[in-house]
Design an enzyme around this catalytic site. Structure first.
Site, PDB file in Angstrom:
ATOM      1  N   SER A   1       0.816  -1.224   0.000  1.00 39.43           N
ATOM      2  CA  SER A   1       0.000   0.000   0.000  1.00 39.43           C
ATOM      3  C   SER A   1       0.845   1.268   0.000  1.00 39.43           C
ATOM      4  CB  SER A   1      -0.894   0.043   1.239  1.00 39.43           C
ATOM      5  OG  SER A   1      -1.662  -1.110   1.322  1.00 39.43           O
TER       6      SER A   1
ATOM      7  N   HIS B   1      -3.120   0.705  -5.075  1.00 37.07           N
ATOM      8  CA  HIS B   1      -2.331  -0.406  -5.614  1.00 37.07           C
ATOM      9  C   HIS B   1      -2.469  -0.404  -7.135  1.00 37.07           C
ATOM     10  CE1 HIS B   1      -3.021  -1.745  -1.501  1.00 37.07           C
ATOM     11  NE2 HIS B   1      -2.059  -2.623  -1.632  1.00 37.07           N
TER      12      HIS B   1
ATOM     13  N   HIS C   1      -4.906  -9.390  -3.252  1.00 31.21           N
ATOM     14  CA  HIS C   1      -5.245  -9.727  -1.864  1.00 31.21           C
ATOM     15  C   HIS C   1      -6.378 -10.743  -1.824  1.00 31.21           C
ATOM     16  CE1 HIS C   1      -3.617  -5.597  -1.783  1.00 31.21           C
ATOM     17  NE2 HIS C   1      -3.115  -5.930  -0.601  1.00 31.21           N
TER      18      HIS C   1
ATOM     19  N   TYR D   1      -8.811 -10.583   0.200  1.00 27.16           N
ATOM     20  CA  TYR D   1     -10.099  -9.896   0.418  1.00 27.16           C
ATOM     21  C   TYR D   1     -10.706  -9.352  -0.872  1.00 27.16           C
ATOM     22  CZ  TYR D   1      -7.191  -5.643   0.534  1.00 27.16           C
ATOM     23  OH  TYR D   1      -6.299  -4.653   0.236  1.00 27.16           O
ATOM     24  N   GLU D   2      -9.913  -9.331  -1.945  1.00 28.72           N
ATOM     25  CA  GLU D   2     -10.473  -8.895  -3.232  1.00 28.72           C
ATOM     26  C   GLU D   2     -11.318  -9.998  -3.858  1.00 28.72           C
ATOM     27  OE1 GLU D   2      -7.589  -6.363  -5.714  1.00 28.72           O
ATOM     28  OE2 GLU D   2      -6.280  -7.440  -4.337  1.00 28.72           O
TER      29      GLU D   2
ATOM     30  N   ALA E   1       1.924  -2.687   4.269  1.00 29.11           N
ATOM     31  CA  ALA E   1       1.525  -1.860   5.408  1.00 29.11           C
ATOM     32  C   ALA E   1       1.014  -2.782   6.510  1.00 29.11           C
ATOM     33  CB  ALA E   1       0.413  -0.916   4.970  1.00 29.11           C
TER      34      ALA E   1
ATOM     35  N   MET F   1      -2.923  -7.648   5.987  1.00 30.10           N
ATOM     36  CA  MET F   1      -3.808  -8.479   5.149  1.00 30.10           C
ATOM     37  C   MET F   1      -3.089  -9.002   3.909  1.00 30.10           C
ATOM     38  SD  MET F   1      -7.046  -5.927   5.211  1.00 30.10           S
ATOM     39  CE  MET F   1      -7.545  -5.058   6.696  1.00 30.10           C
ATOM     40  N   SER F   2      -1.777  -9.080   3.959  1.00 27.68           N
ATOM     41  CA  SER F   2      -1.050  -9.518   2.754  1.00 27.68           C
ATOM     42  C   SER F   2       0.237 -10.239   3.149  1.00 27.68           C
ATOM     43  CB  SER F   2      -0.730  -8.301   1.884  1.00 27.68           C
ATOM     44  OG  SER F   2       0.128  -7.427   2.579  1.00 27.68           O
TER      45      SER F   2
ATOM     46  N   ASN G   1      -0.367   2.439  11.340  1.00 29.22           N
ATOM     47  CA  ASN G   1      -1.371   2.833  12.340  1.00 29.22           C
ATOM     48  C   ASN G   1      -1.223   1.986  13.592  1.00 29.22           C
ATOM     49  OD1 ASN G   1      -2.520   0.807  10.270  1.00 29.22           O
ATOM     50  ND2 ASN G   1      -3.775   0.481  12.084  1.00 29.22           N
TER      51      ASN G   1
ATOM     52  N   HIS H   1      -8.424   3.282   5.607  1.00 30.88           N
ATOM     53  CA  HIS H   1      -7.512   2.918   4.519  1.00 30.88           C
ATOM     54  C   HIS H   1      -6.773   4.133   3.952  1.00 30.88           C
ATOM     55  CE1 HIS H   1      -5.857   0.567   1.277  1.00 30.88           C
ATOM     56  NE2 HIS H   1      -6.410   1.339   0.378  1.00 30.88           N
TER      57      HIS H   1
HETATM   58  N1  HPA Z   1      -4.888  -4.169  10.363  1.00 25.56           N
HETATM   59  C1  HPA Z   1      -4.782  -4.977   9.297  1.00 25.56           C
HETATM   60  N2  HPA Z   1      -4.148  -4.634   8.202  1.00 25.56           N
HETATM   61  C2  HPA Z   1      -3.567  -3.430   8.149  1.00 25.56           C
HETATM   62  C3  HPA Z   1      -3.636  -2.544   9.227  1.00 25.56           C
HETATM   63  C4  HPA Z   1      -4.334  -2.929  10.381  1.00 25.56           C
HETATM   64  O1  HPA Z   1      -4.450  -2.200  11.373  1.00 25.56           O
HETATM   65  N3  HPA Z   1      -2.944  -1.428   8.859  1.00 25.56           N
HETATM   66  C5  HPA Z   1      -2.490  -1.636   7.612  1.00 25.56           C
HETATM   67  N4  HPA Z   1      -2.852  -2.852   7.164  1.00 25.56           N
END
Ligand code: HPA
Length: 309
Positions: free
Chosen positions: A40, A73, A97, A99-100, A127, A231-232, A255, A284
């Protein structure tokens, strides 16, 4: 319509795609030694390739590749020479991903193409949210291990007939994160005068997403030893390790994951209730923005690591 990748694909589709790329590249670029996957907001890494020799393919044009549907992306594969040592490198700008809605075979398809092209080292970036105070927003984590939560319930990219030309049925993952590459990452950070503590080893928890974790899930991940969550990266790493590619995982903490109990305040205590409102849920856009902000650090780090290889 390109051939579709599904569970139980044969070696043939990989060969078709590798040949497709080889035919369109000079001999020098068609045998990259290093592959990089940009997470990301980190697509700017592609600028590290020398402009003069760069060759790019949109994912849509490549047989077997799916498209990246996530804002932030882009979807292209770039071949070029990177760093002072002119390392032949392939960069995935944008990744796929779970989730896609793609299956793990589709997500990890490029890794086996890289193997066929001769890639020896995979650098995966992404990320992640922090599960610990020590991991501040903006820090870089050098992955030393992972916990795949989907893996616990039988979601693993190697499920299905084993492709023995790529690797064994039961690959070990206890050494998935190459030690020498991790050492090189820290050497590079020192060379670049990164602040002490701004880069450290991290254990990555993989979740399918796309919803971010609940507070209780975050406490669970923290208590089971996770440092960061994302998530990756893990599916790609498993497939790379299966086919004998050395892996370096670098994540950017974008974050803090909220972990405190949501209902521990006395609802009659106005001050306690107000404190909750201080905690802003992750979004996001902020994840992408942080990636863009720190992209230069990540770019310099990777370039310096490659110069140490
Ligand atoms: N959780 C899951 N995936 C992420 C996060 C998060 O807080 N930040 C960036 N990708």
């Amino acid at each position: 319509m390109p051939p579709q990748v599904s569970n139980g694909e044969t070696d043939e589709l990989f060969t078709v795609t590798a040949d497709y790329l080889r035919k369109r590249l000079t001999p020098e670029l068609s045998q990259p030694k290093v592959a990089i996957i940009c997470g990301s907001g980190l697509g700017g890494l592609v600028d590290t390739l020398e402009e003069t020799d760069k060759v790019e393919f949109l994912y849509e044009e490549i047989p077997g590749f799916v498209s990246s549907t996530v804002p932030g992306h882009a979807g292209k594969l770039a071949f070029g020479l990177l760093g002072e040592n002119k390392m032949p490198t392939v960069i995935m700008v944008g990744r796929f991903h779970f989730y896609e809605g793609y299956n793990l075979n589709q997500i990890t398809f490029p890794i086996r193409i890289f193997k066929l092209l001769g890639v020896e080292i995979l650098i995966v970036t992404g990320a992640a949210g922090s599960l610990r105070e020590e991991f501040a927003t903006g820090d870089i984590g050098v992955l030393s291990d992972h916990i795949s939560i989907p893996g616990f319930s039988g979601i693993n990219p190697l499920i299905g007939p084993n492709l023995t030309t790529f690797g064994p049925r039961f690959p070990a993952l206890s050494d998935a994160y190459d030690y020498d590459l991790r050492v090189k990452a820290f050497k590079a950070a020192r060379k670049l005068n990164f602040t002490t503590g701004s880069i450290k080893e991290a254990i990555y928890c993989f979740l399918g997403g796309p919803s971010y974790e609940t507070r209780a899930e975050a406490r669970f991940l923290n208590s089971m030893g996770g440092d960061v969550v994302g998530m990756s990266t893990v599916p790609e790493i498993i497939v790379a390790k299966h086919c004998g590619i050395k892996v370096l995982g670098l994540i950017l903490v974008t974050n803090q994951v909220i972990r405190n109990k949501a209902k521990s305040a006395d609802p009659m205590d106005y001050q306690q209730m107000m404190n909750y409102q201080d905690e802003k849920p992750v979004n996001h856009e902020e994840v992408i923005a942080l990636g863009v902000l720190k992209a230069l650090d990540m770019k310099n780090l990777i370039k310096t690591i490659i110069e140490l290889i």
